[in-house]
Motif scaffolding. Structure first.
Motif, PDB file in Angstrom:
ATOM      1  N   VAL A  29      14.502  -7.830   0.148  1.00 22.37           N
ATOM      2  CA  VAL A  29      15.004  -7.495   1.473  1.00 22.37           C
ATOM      3  C   VAL A  29      15.094  -8.732   2.365  1.00 22.37           C
ATOM      4  N   ASP A  30      15.784  -8.545   3.481  1.00 22.65           N
ATOM      5  CA  ASP A  30      15.926  -9.623   4.459  1.00 22.65           C
ATOM      6  C   ASP A  30      14.787  -9.654   5.470  1.00 22.65           C
ATOM      7  N   THR A  31      14.184  -8.487   5.753  1.00 20.99           N
ATOM      8  CA  THR A  31      13.164  -8.412   6.800  1.00 20.99           C
ATOM      9  C   THR A  31      12.028  -7.483   6.390  1.00 20.99           C
ATOM     10  N   VAL A  32      10.905  -7.645   7.068  1.00 23.64           N
ATOM     11  CA  VAL A  32       9.775  -6.747   6.862  1.00 23.64           C
ATOM     12  C   VAL A  32      10.169  -5.324   7.232  1.00 23.64           C
ATOM     13  N   GLU A  33      10.966  -5.174   8.276  1.00 24.44           N
ATOM     14  CA  GLU A  33      11.398  -3.842   8.703  1.00 24.44           C
ATOM     15  C   GLU A  33      12.186  -3.133   7.604  1.00 24.44           C
ATOM     16  N   GLN A  34      13.040  -3.850   6.901  1.00 24.54           N
ATOM     17  CA  GLN A  34      13.779  -3.258   5.783  1.00 24.54           C
ATOM     18  C   GLN A  34      12.821  -2.827   4.679  1.00 24.54           C
ATOM     19  N   ALA A  35      11.797  -3.616   4.425  1.00 24.99           N
ATOM     20  CA  ALA A  35      10.815  -3.261   3.398  1.00 24.99           C
ATOM     21  C   ALA A  35      10.049  -2.005   3.800  1.00 24.99           C
ATOM     22  N   LEU A  36       9.617  -1.944   5.053  1.00 29.50           N
ATOM     23  CA  LEU A  36       8.874  -0.775   5.524  1.00 29.50           C
ATOM     24  C   LEU A  36       9.722   0.489   5.472  1.00 29.50           C
ATOM     25  N   ALA A  37      11.017   0.363   5.693  1.00 27.03           N
ATOM     26  CA  ALA A  37      11.914   1.530   5.637  1.00 27.03           C
ATOM     27  C   ALA A  37      12.000   2.109   4.232  1.00 27.03           C
ATOM     28  N   ARG A  38      11.620   1.333   3.228  1.00 28.81           N
ATOM     29  CA  ARG A  38      11.719   1.756   1.833  1.00 28.81           C
ATOM     30  C   ARG A  38      10.353   1.968   1.176  1.00 28.81           C
ATOM     31  N   ALA A  39       9.280   1.736   1.931  1.00 28.37           N
ATOM     32  CA  ALA A  39       7.934   1.694   1.359  1.00 28.37           C
ATOM     33  C   ALA A  39       7.213   3.025   1.324  1.00 28.37           C
ATOM     34  N   GLY A  40       7.805   4.089   1.845  1.00 28.47           N
ATOM     35  CA  GLY A  40       7.141   5.382   1.817  1.00 28.47           C
ATOM     36  C   GLY A  40       6.019   5.515   2.829  1.00 28.47           C
ATOM     37  N   VAL A  41       5.987   4.649   3.830  1.00 28.77           N
ATOM     38  CA  VAL A  41       4.984   4.758   4.888  1.00 28.77           C
ATOM     39  C   VAL A  41       5.547   5.610   6.020  1.00 28.77           C
ATOM     40  N   GLU A  42       4.711   5.955   6.976  1.00 30.77           N
ATOM     41  CA  GLU A  42       5.167   6.760   8.104  1.00 30.77           C
ATOM     42  C   GLU A  42       6.376   6.092   8.755  1.00 30.77           C
ATOM     43  N   GLY A  43       7.440   6.869   8.908  1.00 34.02           N
ATOM     44  CA  GLY A  43       8.673   6.352   9.496  1.00 34.02           C
ATOM     45  C   GLY A  43       9.672   5.826   8.485  1.00 34.02           C
ATOM     46  N   SER A  44       9.277   5.730   7.213  1.00 32.27           N
ATOM     47  CA  SER A  44      10.199   5.263   6.167  1.00 32.27           C
ATOM     48  C   SER A  44      11.269   6.307   5.883  1.00 32.27           C
ATOM     49  N   ASP A  74       0.836  -1.199   0.000  1.00 31.11           N
ATOM     50  CA  ASP A  74       0.000   0.000   0.000  1.00 31.11           C
ATOM     51  C   ASP A  74       0.872   1.250   0.000  1.00 31.11           C
ATOM     52  N   GLY A  75       1.964   1.228   0.756  1.00 31.67           N
ATOM     53  CA  GLY A  75       2.883   2.371   0.770  1.00 31.67           C
ATOM     54  C   GLY A  75       3.528   2.594  -0.581  1.00 31.67           C
ATOM     55  N   LEU A  76       4.011   1.522  -1.200  1.00 29.63           N
ATOM     56  CA  LEU A  76       4.650   1.647  -2.508  1.00 29.63           C
ATOM     57  C   LEU A  76       3.673   2.171  -3.556  1.00 29.63           C
ATOM     58  N   VAL A  77       2.460   1.627  -3.568  1.00 23.42           N
ATOM     59  CA  VAL A  77       1.463   2.060  -4.546  1.00 23.42           C
ATOM     60  C   VAL A  77       1.088   3.519  -4.306  1.00 23.42           C
ATOM     61  N   ASN A  78       0.867   3.894  -3.064  1.00 23.93           N
ATOM     62  CA  ASN A  78       0.520   5.291  -2.773  1.00 23.93           C
ATOM     63  C   ASN A  78       1.626   6.241  -3.231  1.00 23.93           C
ATOM     64  N   GLY A  79       2.870   5.892  -2.966  1.00 24.11           N
ATOM     65  CA  GLY A  79       3.984   6.733  -3.413  1.00 24.11           C
ATOM     66  C   GLY A  79       4.057   6.835  -4.920  1.00 24.11           C
ATOM     67  N   ALA A  80       3.816   5.708  -5.599  1.00 25.01           N
ATOM     68  CA  ALA A  80       3.852   5.696  -7.064  1.00 25.01           C
ATOM     69  C   ALA A  80       2.741   6.566  -7.642  1.00 25.01           C
ATOM     70  N   VAL A  81       1.546   6.425  -7.111  1.00 30.04           N
ATOM     71  CA  VAL A  81       0.411   7.205  -7.598  1.00 30.04           C
ATOM     72  C   VAL A  81       0.643   8.694  -7.363  1.00 30.04           C
ATOM     73  N   GLU A  82       1.122   9.054  -6.193  1.00 27.91           N
ATOM     74  CA  GLU A  82       1.379  10.465  -5.893  1.00 27.91           C
ATOM     75  C   GLU A  82       2.444  11.043  -6.825  1.00 27.91           C
ATOM     76  N   ALA A  83       3.480  10.266  -7.121  1.00 27.31           N
ATOM     77  CA  ALA A  83       4.521  10.738  -8.043  1.00 27.31           C
ATOM     78  C   ALA A  83       3.958  10.915  -9.448  1.00 27.31           C
ATOM     79  N   ALA A  84       3.109   9.991  -9.881  1.00 31.28           N
ATOM     80  CA  ALA A  84       2.491  10.122 -11.205  1.00 31.28           C
ATOM     81  C   ALA A  84       1.612  11.369 -11.256  1.00 31.28           C
ATOM     82  N   LYS A  85       0.801  11.564 -10.219  1.00 35.53           N
ATOM     83  CA  LYS A  85      -0.060  12.753 -10.163  1.00 35.53           C
ATOM     84  C   LYS A  85       0.777  14.031 -10.167  1.00 35.53           C
ATOM     85  N   LYS A  86       1.804  14.068  -9.351  1.00 34.51           N
ATOM     86  CA  LYS A  86       2.661  15.255  -9.250  1.00 34.51           C
ATOM     87  C   LYS A  86       3.269  15.614 -10.599  1.00 34.51           C
TER      88      LYS A  86
END
Length: 155
Positions: free
Chosen positions: A117-132, A31-43
């Protein structure tokens, strides 16, 4: 972090169409990756469509289909997390090789937003979600659109 040194791209994507193909595994990351992609396309002002597929492995066949439909760029989003078996390597290699083949055979930019990635935490750090610390969804759209503009200039 891999984002060190990333370019700040300002893209005028008006008149371009980007197809965003995203897997469904790991909902919060995706959801974070898709939201970031959509926002970049819109921008950028680009037209876009999001198509969801089952997993990362399925990204390549849908990207191939979309490359035949006259999109200006494709962005593939997914996440593959290391497990206890070689499955990780097989999926990552197949997806990378498949998306590279689509890009080269159709001369179409394919933004690679597949987190390996090796862990979910690594994925979340790159997903554009809060705290990424990175937003690979947005970065993938920006890279694909920038490449589409370069190809237009070269044509």
């Amino acid at each position: 972090m891999s984002g060190d040194g990333a370019p700040a791209l300002e893209i005028d994507g008006r008149g371009l169409t980007v197809e965003i193909v995203a897997s469904q595994w790991h909902t919060e990351v995706m959801d974070g990756l898709v939201n970031g992609a959509v926002e970049a396309a819109k921008k950028s002002g680009a037209n876009y469509r999001v198509t969801r597929v089952a997993g990362a492995f399925e990204l390549t066949v849908v990207a191939e289909h979309l490359a035949r439909q006259n999109a200006d760029a494709i962005v593939a989003l997914g996440v593959v997390i290391q497990g206890e078996t070689p499955h990780f390597e097989y999926v990552c290699n197949s997806v990378t090789d498949g998306l590279t083949a689509v890009a080269r055979e159709h001369v179409i930019p394919v933004g690679f937003g597949v987190l390996t990635v090796d862990t979910v935490e690594q994925a979340l750090a790159r997903a554009g979600v809060e705290g990424s610390v990175e937003d690979k969804g947005a970065e993938s759209v920006e890279a694909a659109l920038a490449t589409a503009l370069t190809l237009r200039e070269l044509a």
